[in-house]
Design a protein around this motif. Structure first.
Motif, PDB file in Angstrom:
ATOM      1  N   TYR A  63       0.859  -1.296  -0.075  1.00  0.00           N
ATOM      2  CA  TYR A  63       0.050   0.074   0.050  1.00  0.00           C
ATOM      3  C   TYR A  63       0.939   1.217   0.232  1.00  0.00           C
ATOM      4  O   TYR A  63       0.608   2.244  -0.734  1.00  0.00           O
ATOM      5  N   ASN A  92       2.406   1.606  -3.495  1.00  0.00           N
ATOM      6  CA  ASN A  92       1.625   2.135  -4.405  1.00  0.00           C
ATOM      7  C   ASN A  92       0.990   3.685  -4.159  1.00  0.00           C
ATOM      8  O   ASN A  92       0.625   4.483  -5.245  1.00  0.00           O
ATOM      9  N   LEU A  93       1.125   3.951  -2.876  1.00  0.00           N
ATOM     10  CA  LEU A  93       0.980   5.462  -2.574  1.00  0.00           C
ATOM     11  C   LEU A  93       1.819   6.349  -3.045  1.00  0.00           C
ATOM     12  O   LEU A  93       1.623   7.441  -3.592  1.00  0.00           O
ATOM     13  N   LEU A 131       3.960   5.651  -5.313  1.00  0.00           N
ATOM     14  CA  LEU A 131       3.852   5.793  -6.940  1.00  0.00           C
ATOM     15  C   LEU A 131       2.889   6.488  -7.456  1.00  0.00           C
ATOM     16  O   LEU A 131       3.295   7.264  -8.438  1.00  0.00           O
ATOM     17  N   SER A 132       1.754   6.792  -6.832  1.00  0.00           N
ATOM     18  CA  SER A 132       0.959   7.628  -7.444  1.00  0.00           C
ATOM     19  C   SER A 132       1.135   9.008  -7.084  1.00  0.00           C
ATOM     20  O   SER A 132       0.618   9.932  -7.805  1.00  0.00           O
ATOM     21  N   ASN A 133       1.968   9.163  -6.190  1.00  0.00           N
ATOM     22  CA  ASN A 133       2.470  10.626  -5.705  1.00  0.00           C
ATOM     23  C   ASN A 133       3.889  10.871  -6.090  1.00  0.00           C
ATOM     24  O   ASN A 133       4.649  11.672  -5.528  1.00  0.00           O
ATOM     25  N   ARG A 134       4.291  10.054  -7.023  1.00  0.00           N
ATOM     26  CA  ARG A 134       5.917  10.145  -7.296  1.00  0.00           C
ATOM     27  C   ARG A 134       6.306  11.621  -7.432  1.00  0.00           C
ATOM     28  O   ARG A 134       7.500  12.113  -6.989  1.00  0.00           O
ATOM     29  N   GLN A 170      -6.425   8.309   0.035  1.00  0.00           N
ATOM     30  CA  GLN A 170      -7.599   8.514  -1.174  1.00  0.00           C
ATOM     31  C   GLN A 170      -8.848   8.519  -0.615  1.00  0.00           C
ATOM     32  O   GLN A 170      -9.176   7.415   0.313  1.00  0.00           O
ATOM     33  N   GLN A 173      12.318   6.871  -7.150  1.00  0.00           N
ATOM     34  CA  GLN A 173      11.828   5.671  -7.810  1.00  0.00           C
ATOM     35  C   GLN A 173      12.646   4.608  -6.717  1.00  0.00           C
ATOM     36  O   GLN A 173      11.899   3.556  -6.256  1.00  0.00           O
ATOM     37  N   ILE A 203      10.539   4.116  -3.844  1.00  0.00           N
ATOM     38  CA  ILE A 203       9.411   3.334  -3.854  1.00  0.00           C
ATOM     39  C   ILE A 203       9.503   2.063  -4.150  1.00  0.00           C
ATOM     40  O   ILE A 203       8.867   0.909  -3.529  1.00  0.00           O
TER      41      ILE A 203
END
Length: 536
Positions: A296, A299-300, A302-305, A320, A337, A340
């Motif tokens: 989690y 992914n969090l 990654l979505s806010n990279r 979210q 990266q 992440i």
């Protein structure tokens, strides 16, 4: 009591009756503190007289069937053998047995730490079995040659009167028996009782039994009052036969004691170690898996990279569809990266780790229960054969070999491949150096992911003659790749070679080495399925 003067006198007289006019063919040693005299004939071709100069267990014993070892034997007194035995007797007031030969005499001298065997020829030349700094051979020769010897049960009563109680042959056992007999009140005359006790040692049947109070086998005349002799005790007419039984019981009990100590030490150590490991694994399993949480976070992130910058120690992100904020720790040295990837790696590792923890818990629990069963068997065993069987079940011959101090103090990750091959993985640069330079043996296999930083990995080779299967080498290479910067790659090159081709030169940084010879294999970075984690 078997080394009491009067028992030794009985021994000398029996030896004389059996061996007089026989031929000593050779004298040799094949173990510490023992001289073997081959005195074979047509009926008993392998008969030996064994003379033990062990200060705790000195004895002379006829062994009807003994074979000389093929290696590691040393001859003694060659220039005087073969030789006929003319006479065997004992000093009248000392524990010295003499074997008279054609041109020499062999003396067995029982004197505690100075117990020894001396040969003196007709020209007064001296040879000794054991060299000693305390006793000069010439002085010993002069002493034994000045003594009187006897081969008869009959002696002058004056030799054993109360004025001679300080002589070596009047032992504590004799004095104790005299004291018991005086207290019993049957006789009051000290000299009469002393003569009676000496006669018992020289003539009575000999009892061999185990004294539970003293925790040792006993050998004494059957008429002695000092000890409580069990009714079922076997009695012997011959000193040699009784000595054989005594030594058999003694050595058997010593073997049992050593086995018990060995087994007990192993069981205590292993049960304690397994119990501790089970408790650790139980805590790990009860804590549950963080696989979902790390995934989690990954992914969090990654979505806010775009929000992640190199150098950040943490980042606060909104969950979210919620006003709730969450703080995620970052490594300021890593790129966005890479940070992440760290959480996705943690998620994968957590999945592997929790599965391995469950499997390992089951295996260790089964071993723990098995050892408890063995312990119960041990607690109820009394015979040598039972303890020997337990030792075989525990495979102690290989387990209890001496361990180097460095192996005890330094810890590495420890894996077991296919239940047989031990693999050790370094934890950091300093630990890598210790693993390679201190722990690994010259013919162990050494592995390292090629071109990237990572752990040193060692495959222990216990049998140099064994060819390690290729699949095992690839499995170990996969472990080396897994514990390296190539961990997230689909394939990784791994160097491997023997430890003897790995060199640590002065001035190299921790963890850095030079290879003088190497092989390379391409593998997938992973922990193989046939691999069991034993120690983290």
């Amino acid at each position: 009591m078997f080394k009491n003067y009067f028992f030794l006198k009985r021994c000398a007289i029996e030896l004389n009756q059996v061996l007089k006019k026989e031929i000593i063919l050779e004298a040799y040693t094949q173990e510490r503190d023992k001289l073997y005299l081959l005195i074979g004939n047509d009926n008993l071709p392998n008969r030996h007289v064994v003379i033990s100069t062990n200060p705790i267990i000195p004895y002379v014993f006829i062994k009807d069937n003994h074979f000389r070892a093929k290696i590691n034997t040393i001859n003694f007194f060659n220039e005087y053998l073969p030789a006929e035995i003319k006479q065997i007797d004992i000093a009248t007031n000392d524990r010295i047995i003499r074997i008279t030969l054609n041109s020499s005499n062999i003396y067995f001298i029982v004197r505690g730490n100075q117990t020894n065997i001396l040969l003196v020829d007709n020209e007064s030349k001296v040879s000794v079995f054991k060299k000693s700094k305390k006793n000069n051979p010439i002085d010993l020769r002069n002493e034994v040659m000045s003594l009187k010897f006897t081969d008869s049960f009959r002696d002058n009563r004056k030799d054993y009167n109360s004025n001679n109680l300080t002589l070596p042959h009047i032992s504590k056992e004799v004095l104790s028996e005299i004291e018991v007999r005086i207290k019993s009140g049957n006789k009051n005359d000290f000299q009469d009782i002393q003569t009676e006790v000496i006669h018992a040692i020289l003539k009575n049947k000999i009892a061999i039994f185990y004294n539970n109070d003293m925790h040792q086998p006993m050998m004494c005349p059957s008429s002695f009052l000092t000890y409580t002799i069990p009714k079922s005790t076997e009695l012997f007419n011959s000193y040699n036969n009784s000595l054989g039984m005594y030594l058999s019981i003694k050595f058997r009990n010593e073997s049992i004691s050593k086995l018990k100590a060995e087994i007990e030490k192993y069981l205590f150590r292993e049960l304690e170690k397994l119990s501790s490991k089970l408790n650790e694994l139980k805590k790990r399993i009860d804590a549950g898996s963080k696989e979902g949480l790390y995934k989690y976070f990954g992914n969090l992130l990654l979505s806010n990279r775009p929000l992640i910058k190199k150098g950040m120690k943490e980042i606060c992100l909104c969950v979210q569809d919620s006003k709730e904020e969450i703080i995620i720790n970052l490594d300021p040295k890593l790129s966005p990266q890479k940070n992440i990837d760290v959480y996705f790696d943690k998620s994968r590792n957590e999945k592997i780790n929790i599965r391995q923890s469950h499997n390992l818990y089951e295996k260790i629990e089964n071993k723990y229960k098995y050892l408890l069963k063995i312990k119960d068997e041990y607690d109820n065993s009394t015979e040598l054969e039972s303890f020997s069987d337990i030792k075989k079940k525990l495979k102690l011959n290989s387990i209890l070999k001496p361990i180097k101090l460095v192996e005890e103090k330094i810890k590495y990750r420890h894996f077991l491949l296919e239940g047989k091959y031990n693999v050790y993985v370094g934890k950091d640069n300093v630990n890598n150096d210790l693993l390679t330079t201190k722990f690994a043996k010259q013919n162990d296999y050494w592995f390292h992911a090629r071109g990237v930083s990572g752990s040193h990995v060692v495959l222990r080779v216990n049998n140099q003659k064994e060819n390690i299967p290729k699949n095992i080498l690839k499995n170990v290479a996969s472990i080396a790749a897994f514990y390296s910067k190539s961990k997230t790659s689909s394939l990784s090159p791994v160097s491997y070679t023997f430890r003897k081709y790995v060199h640590k030169k002065k001035g190299l940084e921790p963890g850095k080495v030079i290879l003088s010879k190497e092989n390379v294999v391409i593998v997938k970075p992973e922990i193989p399925k046939n691999c069991e984690l034993l120690d983290e």
